[in-house]
Design a protein around this motif. Sequence first.
Motif, PDB file in Angstrom:
ATOM      1  N   PRO A 154      -6.296  12.252  -2.214  1.00  0.00           N
ATOM      2  CA  PRO A 154      -6.135  12.532  -0.781  1.00  0.00           C
ATOM      3  C   PRO A 154      -6.592  13.924  -0.369  1.00  0.00           C
ATOM      4  O   PRO A 154      -6.987  14.134   0.775  1.00  0.00           O
ATOM      5  CB  PRO A 154      -4.628  12.354  -0.568  1.00  0.00           C
ATOM      6  N   ASP A 155      -6.549  14.905  -1.297  1.00  0.00           N
ATOM      7  CA  ASP A 155      -6.970  16.255  -0.934  1.00  0.00           C
ATOM      8  C   ASP A 155      -8.480  16.426  -0.985  1.00  0.00           C
ATOM      9  O   ASP A 155      -8.992  17.537  -0.780  1.00  0.00           O
ATOM     10  CB  ASP A 155      -6.295  17.280  -1.845  1.00  0.00           C
ATOM     11  N   GLY A 156      -9.217  15.360  -1.295  1.00  0.00           N
ATOM     12  CA  GLY A 156     -10.673  15.427  -1.299  1.00  0.00           C
ATOM     13  C   GLY A 156     -11.292  15.682  -2.658  1.00  0.00           C
ATOM     14  O   GLY A 156     -12.508  15.562  -2.807  1.00  0.00           O
ATOM     15  N   THR A 157     -10.504  16.023  -3.665  1.00  0.00           N
ATOM     16  CA  THR A 157     -11.050  16.265  -4.994  1.00  0.00           C
ATOM     17  C   THR A 157     -11.406  14.952  -5.667  1.00  0.00           C
ATOM     18  O   THR A 157     -10.755  13.935  -5.475  1.00  0.00           O
ATOM     19  CB  THR A 157     -10.035  17.033  -5.857  1.00  0.00           C
ATOM     20  N   SER A 158     -12.469  14.986  -6.471  1.00  0.00           N
ATOM     21  CA  SER A 158     -12.941  13.811  -7.188  1.00  0.00           C
ATOM     22  C   SER A 158     -12.801  14.044  -8.679  1.00  0.00           C
ATOM     23  O   SER A 158     -13.194  15.102  -9.190  1.00  0.00           O
ATOM     24  CB  SER A 158     -14.397  13.514  -6.827  1.00  0.00           C
ATOM     25  N   VAL A 159     -12.235  13.070  -9.383  1.00  0.00           N
ATOM     26  CA  VAL A 159     -11.978  13.201 -10.820  1.00  0.00           C
ATOM     27  C   VAL A 159     -12.568  12.004 -11.537  1.00  0.00           C
ATOM     28  O   VAL A 159     -12.376  10.862 -11.131  1.00  0.00           O
ATOM     29  CB  VAL A 159     -10.460  13.293 -11.105  1.00  0.00           C
ATOM     30  N   ARG A 160     -13.288  12.282 -12.641  1.00  0.00           N
ATOM     31  CA  ARG A 160     -13.791  11.196 -13.490  1.00  0.00           C
ATOM     32  C   ARG A 160     -12.680  10.744 -14.426  1.00  0.00           C
ATOM     33  O   ARG A 160     -11.948  11.565 -14.966  1.00  0.00           O
ATOM     34  CB  ARG A 160     -14.997  11.658 -14.302  1.00  0.00           C
ATOM     35  N   THR A 161     -12.596   9.450 -14.638  1.00  0.00           N
ATOM     36  CA  THR A 161     -11.561   8.926 -15.530  1.00  0.00           C
ATOM     37  C   THR A 161     -12.033   7.584 -16.063  1.00  0.00           C
ATOM     38  O   THR A 161     -13.127   7.105 -15.737  1.00  0.00           O
ATOM     39  CB  THR A 161     -10.214   8.784 -14.795  1.00  0.00           C
ATOM     40  N   ARG A 162     -11.206   6.968 -16.860  1.00  0.00           N
ATOM     41  CA  ARG A 162     -11.493   5.615 -17.391  1.00  0.00           C
ATOM     42  C   ARG A 162     -10.151   4.921 -17.576  1.00  0.00           C
ATOM     43  O   ARG A 162      -9.639   4.810 -18.689  1.00  0.00           O
ATOM     44  CB  ARG A 162     -12.275   5.708 -18.698  1.00  0.00           C
ATOM     45  N   THR A 163      -9.600   4.441 -16.491  1.00  0.00           N
ATOM     46  CA  THR A 163      -8.235   3.922 -16.486  1.00  0.00           C
ATOM     47  C   THR A 163      -8.235   2.466 -16.050  1.00  0.00           C
ATOM     48  O   THR A 163      -8.758   2.136 -14.988  1.00  0.00           O
ATOM     49  CB  THR A 163      -7.352   4.744 -15.528  1.00  0.00           C
ATOM     50  N   PRO A 164      -7.637   1.582 -16.842  1.00  0.00           N
ATOM     51  CA  PRO A 164      -7.594   0.157 -16.458  1.00  0.00           C
ATOM     52  C   PRO A 164      -6.589  -0.096 -15.344  1.00  0.00           C
ATOM     53  O   PRO A 164      -5.464   0.420 -15.375  1.00  0.00           O
ATOM     54  CB  PRO A 164      -7.163  -0.545 -17.753  1.00  0.00           C
ATOM     55  N   VAL A 165      -6.987  -0.873 -14.364  1.00  0.00           N
ATOM     56  CA  VAL A 165      -6.121  -1.213 -13.227  1.00  0.00           C
ATOM     57  C   VAL A 165      -6.281  -2.696 -12.926  1.00  0.00           C
ATOM     58  O   VAL A 165      -7.196  -3.363 -13.421  1.00  0.00           O
ATOM     59  CB  VAL A 165      -6.457  -0.385 -11.971  1.00  0.00           C
ATOM     60  N   LEU A 166      -5.374  -3.196 -12.101  1.00  0.00           N
ATOM     61  CA  LEU A 166      -5.467  -4.553 -11.588  1.00  0.00           C
ATOM     62  C   LEU A 166      -5.808  -4.480 -10.111  1.00  0.00           C
ATOM     63  O   LEU A 166      -5.047  -3.916  -9.317  1.00  0.00           O
ATOM     64  CB  LEU A 166      -4.146  -5.297 -11.786  1.00  0.00           C
ATOM     65  N   LEU A 167      -6.972  -5.026  -9.742  1.00  0.00           N
ATOM     66  CA  LEU A 167      -7.378  -5.057  -8.335  1.00  0.00           C
ATOM     67  C   LEU A 167      -6.704  -6.236  -7.641  1.00  0.00           C
ATOM     68  O   LEU A 167      -6.684  -7.359  -8.169  1.00  0.00           O
ATOM     69  CB  LEU A 167      -8.894  -5.205  -8.209  1.00  0.00           C
ATOM     70  N   VAL A 168      -6.171  -5.982  -6.466  1.00  0.00           N
ATOM     71  CA  VAL A 168      -5.578  -7.030  -5.632  1.00  0.00           C
ATOM     72  C   VAL A 168      -6.293  -6.990  -4.289  1.00  0.00           C
ATOM     73  O   VAL A 168      -6.211  -6.000  -3.559  1.00  0.00           O
ATOM     74  CB  VAL A 168      -4.066  -6.819  -5.451  1.00  0.00           C
ATOM     75  N   VAL A 169      -7.003  -8.077  -3.978  1.00  0.00           N
ATOM     76  CA  VAL A 169      -7.828  -8.139  -2.773  1.00  0.00           C
ATOM     77  C   VAL A 169      -7.224  -9.191  -1.845  1.00  0.00           C
ATOM     78  O   VAL A 169      -7.205 -10.383  -2.176  1.00  0.00           O
ATOM     79  CB  VAL A 169      -9.288  -8.494  -3.108  1.00  0.00           C
ATOM     80  N   GLY A 170      -6.721  -8.761  -0.693  1.00  0.00           N
ATOM     81  CA  GLY A 170      -6.133  -9.681   0.263  1.00  0.00           C
ATOM     82  C   GLY A 170      -7.180 -10.473   1.021  1.00  0.00           C
ATOM     83  O   GLY A 170      -8.390 -10.203   0.951  1.00  0.00           O
TER      84      GLY A 170
END
Length: 878
Positions: A154-170
Motif C-alpha cells: 500500500p505504501d507504493g514499495t515493490s518487493v520481489r518474492t516467490r510465495t504460493p497463494v490461492l487465487l479466488v476470482v469472483g
Amino acid sequence: MDLRLVPPALAAWGTAALTLDIRTGWTAGIAVACLVGGVVLLAARKCPRPGRPLPAGQVTRRAQPGRPLGRFAWARASLAAVLLCVAAAAASAGLHGADLRRGPVPELARRYATVTAEVEVSGDPWLSRPRVRGDHTAPLAVLARAEVRRVEQPDGTSVRTRTPVLLVVGADVPAPPGTAAREGDSPAEAGAARPAAAGARAGHGAWGQHGGPGAQGVGARGAWLGLLPSTRLRVGGRLAPVPAGGERTAAVLRVRSRPAPRIVAGPSGPQRLAGRLRAGLRQATDGLPGDARALLPGLVVGDTSRITPELDEAFKETDLAHTLAVSGSNLTVLLALLIGPPGLARLAERRGLAPRLGLSLRATALFAGALTSGFVVVCRPDPSVLRAAACGAVALLALATGRRRSLIPALATAVLLLVLYDPWLARSYGFLLSVLATGALLVLAPGWSEALRRRRVPPRLAEALAAAAAAQAVCAPVTAVLSARVSLVAVPCNLLAEVAVAPATVLGFAALMTAPVAMAPAKALAWCASWPTGWIAGVARTGAALPGAGVDWPGSWAGALLLAAVTVAVVLAGRRLTRHPWWCGLLGVLILLAVVRPAPLTRVITGWPPPGWRFAMCDVGQGDATVLAAGEGAGVVVDAGPDPALVDHCLRQLGITRVPLLVLTHFHADHVAGLPGVLRGRSVAAIETTGFQEPADQAEFVRKEAAARHIPVTHAVAGEERRAGALSWRVLWPPPGVRPPGDTQTPAWPGPLPEPDGPNDASVAMLVRSGGLRLLLLGDLEPPAQQALARSPAAAELAGVDVLKVAHHGSAHQDPDLIRLVAPRVALISCGADNPYGHPAPATVAALRAGGALVLRTDRDGELAVSGTGGELRVARD
C-alpha cells in the motif's frame, strides 16, 4: 522380504509431516542432532575400540563382502540410516516451511492488506463447490494455485518474492484481455465446469448452474478457467491468512475487478502444447454419450471438468474415485504397451511396440523416459501427478528386474526421495493412499493370490481379486477418515471396472495424440474408448444405486483404527472360513442381502420404513424434503433439501424408485439444491414449481436439470387438484396472481390478492388426502400468506387436519390464527441440528403443543414417517 529401507523412509515421512510448521530453530536443532548421531554411529561401525583387537573370526567375516563387522553392527547401521534420513527430512521440511513463511506476503495477509501483485499460475484453475447457506447458495468462484512473484504494498514499495497463494476470482471480476474460454468446452460447460481433480475430493452438493453469473457472465468465468499453468498475471486484490497447518499456501488472494487483471506473460511452450493436447481430447469426445464424454478425459489426463455431481458421487460410493485421478496405473499401462510384460523389460526378447519398431534396449529406456516426462507435463506437474508417476515408474522398474526382494526397497526409495523433494507430500492423503495401495499390491496381494489359486480359483481371477481385496483392506481405514463411510461394494466394483481401465486408457491416449494432427481418426478412437469408459461408469452407477452400497463409519482416526482392527479380524477369520465352503456360501449370501437389502427383509430387521406409511419427512439438515406414498416403489416428493446425497439416501431407504411428481415449493437452495439426488437413478414423470421465479439462479438450475433429463416443468396454482393412485391433493397456494404470464385459464382469486414479499410467500401449499389422513404442507409461507390462506375459501377444509408440515422450519414467523384453525394432531418440523437461525422457535413449538399437537423435529428425532388412518395415527422414527 527386504525391509531395510522401510524404517528410514517412514522416519523421513513422519519427520517431514511434523516439522513443516515448527520454528526454524527447532528444525535446525533436530537436523543437526540427528546428523551428528548418524555420523557417530557410522564411525563407531567402522572403527573398533582402541586396545581391543578383533577376534580372529571377526576378521574373517570382515573380509567377506556384505558381512557385518560385529554382532550389533547391523543395528547401528540401521539406526544411523534412520537418523540421517530424519536429519535430511527435517532440513528439507524446515527450508520449505521457512520459505512459506518468509517475505512480505504472510505479514500483509495477517493485516488483510489490499495489494497489486504479479502472480504466476501454477496449476489448472477450478470452480469452487457451492455451499448452501441458509436459503441461498454461495456464489461460485474460480480458484487457482499461483505464486506471487512481485507484490506492491500500500505504501507504493515493490518487493520481489516467490510465495504460493490461492487465487479466488469472483463472478464480477472481468477476464484478462486476450484470454478465451477453455478449448473444447461449450460456453455452458465453461461456466458450469466442476472442480478439477486437485480440488474435487470433498463435500457434496449440486454445482454448475448455481451462483449468479455476475456482471461478466459465463464468458469471464470460462476465460479464467482456460488459463494455463505458467501464465503470469498482474492483479489487484485483498490478501487474507489461511488456517495454520494447512497445505502449501501462504495466503489467499481475493482478486478484485479494479485494477483490471491483465496478462504479463503467456504460458510456456510445454504448457501450451499440453493445453492443446487436452483441448483436442475434449473436442474428440464431444459427440460421445454423456458418461463417456465426461469420464474419458478424467481417465486419461485427470481432466474431470465434465464430471457431473451424481457421477462423481457414484464413483465415491464405490471407491472408484481413484480412476478419476491420474495414477501410476496410467503410466504403467503406457510403458507396458511399449516394452511388453514387466518381467521381460530388461531382456532382448521383450515384447511390446519397442522391439517391433527396432529399438535397442538403451533406446527403449530413453524413449520410456521421454514418455514419462511427457506424461507428467500433459497431466500437469502437480505433486499428486509427480507422486503417481514416480511410484508407478519405480514399481515397474522393480518388477522388470525379476527380483521380488527389490520391490519393497524400490517403493521405500520412491517414498524417501519424494518426501525429501516435496515435504508437503507427507501430509497428503492422496500420497498416503497411493503408498498404501502400492505396498498392499507388493506385500499382501501375491500371498493372497497364491492362496486363492491353491483353492482352485483361476489364476487371472485370483490375481485380480487378491489385488482389489488387498488394496481395499489397507486403504479403507484412511478412506473412512475422509468420507466417514465404508463401501461394501468396492472390491466387486473395482474388479469389474479394472477390465476396462487398460483399453480405455490406451485408446484415450491414442485419441489424445491423434487429435492435434487429424480430428476424424481421434474421434473414431474416442468412440472406441467410449465403450470401456461407459462400462466403468455403468459399474459405478449400478454399485452406488444398491441400497447397501456402504455403511456410515466414524470419520476420525479412532474410527480408522477400529476399522483396521475389524479388517484384521475379518482376514484372520476368512483364512479359517475358506476351509469350509458351506460357511463361505452362507457368508456370501448374508453379504449379498446386506448390499441388496430387499425391502421386506429390511423392514423386518430395522422397522423402517414402517408398514403402510403414508408420509415421510427426510432428515436433510436445514432444509425440506418430504415424500407422500403413491404405491409400491412410488412416491410424490415435495422439495429436495439442500444436499443431493442426503435426499438420495432417504429415498433409497423408503424404496422410492418412481416419482410421479416432484413438487418444489419454491426456489430457495435449501429446497431445490438436492434435486440431482432425487433424479439419481429414478424415473421422474414431471416437476411442478411455483410461478415466482426467484432466486433466478436457482430457478435456472431447476430448468437446466429438468431439461437435461427431458422432464416437463409446470407451475402450480391454487385450485389445482391431482391424484396418484390412492393419493390425492389440492393446491392451496400460490393464488393465480403469481402464475406465469399468459396463463388465463385459472379462475381469479377471490378478494384482495396479496403481493408476495419474496420466494417464501410464493411457496406451494398443499392439502393432501391419503388413506383417511389429511395432511397440510405449508412450504415456507410467511404470516402474510398464512393470513390470506386462513381467509380464503379453502379455509373451511383446513380445520383439524391430522398432520401439519410446519412452515419455514418452525420459525417464529407464524400466524397464530392459522395454527389455531388447523389444530393438527401431529406437527412435523424439518430443521438442521445447531442451525444458526434458532429453528424451531420455542414460541412456535409452544403454540403447537398448546393446541394439542404432538411436535416432532428432524434435528432431534431423525427421519419421521406417518402411518395409519383417520382414526388411528402412528408416527415412527428412524
